[in-house]
Design an enzyme around this catalytic site. Structure first.
Site, PDB file in Angstrom:
ATOM      1  N   SER A 218      -5.834  12.739 -48.830  1.00  0.00           N
ATOM      2  CA  SER A 218      -7.027  11.893 -48.758  1.00  0.00           C
ATOM      3  C   SER A 218      -6.810  10.816 -50.090  1.00  0.00           C
ATOM      4  O   SER A 218      -6.054  11.098 -50.991  1.00  0.00           O
ATOM      5  CB  SER A 218      -8.266  12.678 -49.211  1.00  0.00           C
ATOM      6  OG  SER A 218      -9.319  11.648 -49.666  1.00  0.00           O
TER       7      SER A 218
ATOM      8  N   LYS B 272      -6.927  17.316 -51.175  1.00  0.00           N
ATOM      9  CA  LYS B 272      -7.141  17.551 -49.727  1.00  0.00           C
ATOM     10  C   LYS B 272      -5.807  17.610 -49.165  1.00  0.00           C
ATOM     11  O   LYS B 272      -4.838  17.227 -49.496  1.00  0.00           O
ATOM     12  CB  LYS B 272      -7.789  16.548 -49.120  1.00  0.00           C
ATOM     13  CG  LYS B 272      -9.316  16.153 -49.653  1.00  0.00           C
ATOM     14  CD  LYS B 272     -10.129  17.191 -48.759  1.00  0.00           C
ATOM     15  CE  LYS B 272     -10.824  16.293 -47.474  1.00  0.00           C
ATOM     16  NZ  LYS B 272     -11.724  16.978 -46.624  1.00  0.00           N
TER      17      LYS B 272
ATOM     18  N   HIS C  61     -17.764  35.141 -30.423  1.00  0.00           N
ATOM     19  CA  HIS C  61     -18.715  34.335 -31.088  1.00  0.00           C
ATOM     20  C   HIS C  61     -18.162  33.698 -32.513  1.00  0.00           C
ATOM     21  O   HIS C  61     -19.026  33.468 -33.487  1.00  0.00           O
ATOM     22  CB  HIS C  61     -19.986  35.105 -31.250  1.00  0.00           C
ATOM     23  CG  HIS C  61     -20.376  35.780 -30.010  1.00  0.00           C
ATOM     24  ND1 HIS C  61     -21.267  35.341 -28.897  1.00  0.00           N
ATOM     25  CD2 HIS C  61     -20.168  37.053 -29.453  1.00  0.00           C
ATOM     26  CE1 HIS C  61     -21.403  36.089 -27.910  1.00  0.00           C
ATOM     27  NE2 HIS C  61     -20.666  37.097 -28.168  1.00  0.00           N
TER      28      HIS C  61
ATOM     29  N   GLU D  11      -6.698  18.138 -35.364  1.00  0.00           N
ATOM     30  CA  GLU D  11      -7.848  17.356 -35.001  1.00  0.00           C
ATOM     31  C   GLU D  11      -7.650  16.279 -33.701  1.00  0.00           C
ATOM     32  O   GLU D  11      -8.248  16.091 -33.032  1.00  0.00           O
ATOM     33  CB  GLU D  11      -8.479  16.552 -36.218  1.00  0.00           C
ATOM     34  CG  GLU D  11      -9.008  17.412 -37.408  1.00  0.00           C
ATOM     35  CD  GLU D  11      -9.210  16.748 -38.537  1.00  0.00           C
ATOM     36  OE1 GLU D  11      -9.964  16.096 -38.711  1.00  0.00           O
ATOM     37  OE2 GLU D  11      -8.221  17.077 -39.552  1.00  0.00           O
TER      38      GLU D  11
ATOM     39  N   ASN E  53       0.828  -1.163  -0.072  1.00  0.00           N
ATOM     40  CA  ASN E  53      -0.001  -0.043  -0.004  1.00  0.00           C
ATOM     41  C   ASN E  53       0.796   1.200   0.201  1.00  0.00           C
ATOM     42  O   ASN E  53       0.591   2.080  -0.741  1.00  0.00           O
ATOM     43  CB  ASN E  53      -0.812   0.109   1.195  1.00  0.00           C
ATOM     44  CG  ASN E  53      -2.020  -1.016   0.942  1.00  0.00           C
ATOM     45  OD1 ASN E  53      -2.026  -1.815   0.101  1.00  0.00           O
ATOM     46  ND2 ASN E  53      -2.661  -1.400   2.300  1.00  0.00           N
TER      47      ASN E  53
HETATM   48  N1  ARG Z   1      -1.317  -3.415  -7.375  1.00  0.00           N
HETATM   49  C1  ARG Z   1      -2.026  -2.470  -6.083  1.00  0.00           C
HETATM   50  C2  ARG Z   1      -2.619  -1.308  -6.786  1.00  0.00           C
HETATM   51  O1  ARG Z   1      -2.032  -0.899  -7.698  1.00  0.00           O
HETATM   52  C3  ARG Z   1      -1.001  -2.649  -5.166  1.00  0.00           C
HETATM   53  C4  ARG Z   1      -1.256  -2.422  -3.771  1.00  0.00           C
HETATM   54  C5  ARG Z   1      -1.944  -3.716  -3.421  1.00  0.00           C
HETATM   55  N2  ARG Z   1      -2.366  -3.682  -2.044  1.00  0.00           N
HETATM   56  C6  ARG Z   1      -2.987  -4.516  -1.743  1.00  0.00           C
HETATM   57  N3  ARG Z   1      -3.812  -4.263  -0.249  1.00  0.00           N
HETATM   58  N4  ARG Z   1      -3.752  -5.408  -2.348  1.00  0.00           N
HETATM   59  O2  ARG Z   1      -3.129  -0.630  -6.140  1.00  0.00           O
END
Ligand code: ARG
Length: 455
Positions: free
Chosen positions: A274, A280, A153, A287, A107
């Site tokens: 084109s 063209k 405009h 674009e 995390n």
């Molecule tokens: N692949 C996960 C993500 O991109 C990584 C973190 C995963 N954490 C967990 N508690 N499963 O968020």
């Protein structure tokens, strides 16, 4: 990876919906750097041995080489870049590899990797925004006196110059640049060490890992560290605003290159032909800048929608942050490069633009202002008199300077021949000397201001 608790592996569909390795492998460099910083800190505070650290350093370096050489076997069953690299490390160096994950979690690892990736993207895009500003400035410097119609405009409003018009984009991009720098400054705190969500009991040194990774310091709340993606939202906002600016210029190029306008021409290298219509010359790059803005704006709305209503802290929803961020960064890089290339390629048609600058009674405001100045008429009355003169000229099929003195005096007897001095587009442009106005001398000063700032 969690074999202790689990007897069986995931079902095929579980593995498929869960895996992010297909896209998060883009962050391998950031992941290796984050792991190196973490391992060095672990050794420094005595959580792992010096021998373990050298094994980890060697292993990570070799893994980096394998990935760079395209020889790394990414494995979907290992979900993401973090587990892929960690598993390969243990495969290569054994025991020491298994100690790397002490005091961290995926995390905080992913939060760190994404920040590092976005930070690099910000630096690259900031340099490109500057380059694009230089390209606008280049055209502006050459065309401070080149007349063209100013529109509201998309109707002829008042004469302006190509230089002044280009400088409007320099201003917009300068704010994009400053927004990018602001966002970078706020992003630059390191979440590594927040671990799963509550921090860790190991005596880690978060200030050391933050410094090693070029952050200003560690984040101050572990829950916020793993739960927040506002740095990515802010990045996407900056990208969306910048792309929106570019898309407006792209739209103008589409209009200006249309032969009915014929204001500018793009060369063979920046247009397409084109397969059926030989005449063209299509402004596809413009674009596509206009079109890609849609996906960049979409990435912002997409991630806002992913994050809204997510209870703290981490949830797997947040894995959906990456593809939009990667795609927006790459799309904006392309848009900036294409815009700069079109600017350096385009050939303005001075004659067409000057003609158009005078069309549509574009100096009517100058006439009204003259009535105010010379005849001391209240502006509202002057507006009305000018409106009647425009209506008369339109009925006669002439422009304002084509009206005779008699015709003018029939509407307002006090008008005298001095009025003809303010009816040409050139006189109109030159008269707008208020700060930030169209007057060529003004624009030349602004060009110098930005050239010096960008030097
Ligand atoms: N692949 C996960 C993500 O991109 C990584 C973190 C995963 N954490 C967990 N508690 N499963 O968020």
């Amino acid at each position: 990876m969690w074999g202790g608790r689990y007897a069986e592996g995931p079902s095929a569909i579980m593995a498929e919906i869960n895996a992010s390795i297909g896209f998060d492998r883009k962050m391998w460099r950031q992941d290796v750097l984050g792991s190196l910083a973490h391992a060095r800190m672990l050794a420094q505070v005595g959580i792992i041995s010096a021998d373990d650290l050298s094994a980890i350093e060697r292993g990570l370096e070799q893994i980096g080489q394998e990935i760079a050489a395209g020889k790394f076997a990414f494995d979907t069953t290992l979900e993401d870049i973090h587990l892929n690299i960690e598993a390969r490390l243990t495969e290569r160096i054994g025991e020491a590899g298994k100690r790397l994950h002490t005091g961290r979690s995926r995390n905080d690892q992913v939060a760190t990797d994404v920040r590092l990736w976005v930070r690099d993207a910000m630096d690259g895009l900031a340099a490109q925004i500057e380059d694009c500003m230089r390209a606008f400035l280049g055209v502006a410097a050459e065309h401070t006196g080149t007349l063209m119609p100013g529109f509201t405009h998309l109707q002829p409003a008042q004469p302006t110059t190509l230089g002044h018009h280009m400088m409007a984009y320099v201003e917009m991009l300068s704010r994009d640049l400053s927004r990018m720098r602001d966002a970078r400054a706020r992003l630059n705190e390191c979440p590594l060490g927040a671990a799963a969500l509550c921090g860790t009991g190991f005596p880690i040194d978060r200030h050391a890992t933050a410094a090693a990774l070029g952050f200003d310091g560690p984040t101050r709340n572990s829950l916020d560290s793993v739960a927040s993606r506002d740095f990515a939202l802010e990045f996407l906002s900056v990208c969306a605003i910048c792309a929106t600016h570019l898309s407006r210029f792209a739209e103008e190029l589409v209009i200006w290159t249309n032969p009915s306008f014929g204001f500018v021409k793009l060369g063979d290298g920046m247009t397409t032909g084109s397969s059926i219509m030989p005449q063209k010359r299509n402004p596809d790059a413009a674009e596509l800048v206009r079109g890609k803005t849609g996906r960049i704006n979409g990435a912002l709305v997409g991630l806002l929608t992913v994050m809204k209503g997510l209870a703290l802290t981490y949830a797997k929803d947040m894995q959906e942050d990456k593809e939009g961020v990667f795609d927006a960064a790459e799309s904006l890089a392309l848009c900036l490069a294409a815009t700069a290339a079109m600017l350096r390629d385009m050939k303005p048609n001075l004659k067409r633009m000057a003609e158009a600058a005078g069309a549509g009674f574009s100096t009517a405001t100058d006439l009204a202002d003259w009535l105010v100045r010379e005849l001391k008429m209240p502006f509202r009355d002057a507006h009305h008199v000018t409106g009647r003169l425009v209506a008369h000229a339109e009925a006669m099929g002439v422009d304002l300077s084509g009206l005779t003195m008699n015709e003018m005096q029939a509407v307002e007897p006090r008008i005298h021949a001095g009025v003809f001095g303010v009816l040409s587009p050139a006189a109109s442009a030159a008269s707008r000397t208020s700060f930030g106005g169209t007057a060529p001398a003004n624009v030349a000063r602004m060009v110098t201001y930005w050239q010096e700032k960008l030097a």
